[in-house]
Design an enzyme around this catalytic site. Structure first.
Site, PDB file in Angstrom:
ATOM      1  N   ASP A 102       0.808  -1.255  -0.125  1.00 26.01           N
ATOM      2  CA  ASP A 102       0.133  -0.197  -0.041  1.00 26.01           C
ATOM      3  C   ASP A 102       0.977   1.306   0.193  1.00 26.01           C
ATOM      4  O   ASP A 102       2.037   1.198   0.357  1.00 26.01           O
ATOM      5  CB  ASP A 102      -0.927   0.099   1.324  1.00 26.01           C
TER       6      ASP A 102
HETATM    7  N1  URA Z   1      -1.294  -6.029   3.973  1.00 27.23           N
HETATM    8  C1  URA Z   1      -1.720  -4.747   4.004  1.00 27.23           C
HETATM    9  O1  URA Z   1      -2.532  -4.537   4.604  1.00 27.23           O
HETATM   10  N2  URA Z   1      -0.805  -3.660   3.293  1.00 27.23           N
HETATM   11  C2  URA Z   1       0.213  -3.798   2.488  1.00 27.23           C
HETATM   12  O2  URA Z   1       0.700  -3.199   2.116  1.00 27.23           O
HETATM   13  C3  URA Z   1       0.638  -5.421   2.565  1.00 27.23           C
HETATM   14  C4  URA Z   1       0.016  -6.419   3.251  1.00 27.23           C
END
Ligand code: URA
Length: 259
Positions: A102
């Site tokens: 993310d």
């Molecule tokens: N899980 C999440 O919630 N975000 C990420 O970026 C990777 C794994």
């Protein structure tokens, strides 16, 4: 080597993309249209074309990036900075990120031009483990910890999460632990942290569903305020890499990931 695998390795696309291209007759081997993706070709001597252009495997590139928060995991974007924008003096034409983090997640991200490497690491059947370090607002009961490890529901109609491993490294009140907490990067959390319990730990999962770690913690009433990926399979983030920096993976690291 199979023709479809060759096209994946030449970065033409993923398996589900290259197979229809072959079936449509867009690929030739030594001048003849071949429409069977499973056809065995010799990558050293055969001449393969796609839409009339000769393709070759070229030099494979594998990088580890210490992704900072604030960059999206994409090849390009009209408005937002992407992880590819962090690369300088590297030919990024055929480079793409392996999986995604993310925008507000930090840590280990691989980039490659090798479609087979990407497919192997991303294929849920290959069960490649990924470990995340998190700080979250909230507290975890023994039942919550067991649910995180044994599998829990993170969305209507979705399968339970696969077994995971959890190691808690800090638990207590925000006001007591606030000096240790890595500055919260997730601002969408509405509640004020003062007076709240917080928990930090490592969660190792072998799936890659969207926002999986955040959704797993949310399912047990905790809200992630900091998230960093620390390992993928046997390879850990090189902590000597400052945020935003990258280095080539060693041959041994690449081999160990594919083992
Ligand atoms: N899980 C999440 O919630 N975000 C990420 O970026 C990777 C794994």
């Amino acid at each position: 080597m199979r023709l479809d695998k060759y096209l994946i390795q030449a970065s033409i696309g993923m398996r589900k993309e290259v197979q229809p291209l072959i079936r449509e007759g867009l690929v030739t081997v030594n001048g003849n249209v071949v429409t069977v993706p499973e056809t065995i070709i010799c990558e050293k001597t055969d001449c393969i074309t796609y839409r009339g252009e000769k393709i070759s495997l070229g030099k494979r590139q594998y990088y580890m990036l210490h992704k900072p928060a604030g960059y999206i995991t994409a090849r390009s974007d009209a408005e937002k900075a992407t992880v590819l924008d962090l690369f300088q003096n590297v030919n990024t034409n055929s480079l793409f990120p392996v999986g995604r983090l993310d925008k507000d997640t930090e840590g280990l991200l691989f980039l490659t031009n090798d479609g087979a490497f990407d497919q192997f690491l991303m294929n849920p059947k290959c069960h490649v483990e990924k470990t995340y370090f998190f700080w979250a607002l909230g507290s975890l009961s023994e039942e919550d910890k067991a649910a995180l490890c044994n599998g829990l529901s993170i969305g209507e109609g979705e399968k339970l999460t696969k077994p995971a491993r959890l190691t808690i490294v800090r638990e207590g009140l925000y006001d007591v632990l606030k000096e240790e907490i890595i500055s919260p990067i997730i601002c969408k959390v509405k509640m004020k942290p003062e007076g709240q319990p917080v928990v930090a730990g490592y969660l190792t999962i072998s799936e890659g569903r969207k926002h999986q770690v955040k959704r797993m913690l949310k399912a047990v009433g905790c809200y992630i305020i900091y998230l960093k990926r620390t390992t993928i399979g046997p390879v850990a983030l090189d902590e000597s890499l400052p945020k935003g920096q990258y280095r080539a993976l060693s041959e041994e690291e690449v081999r160990s990931l594919l083992d």
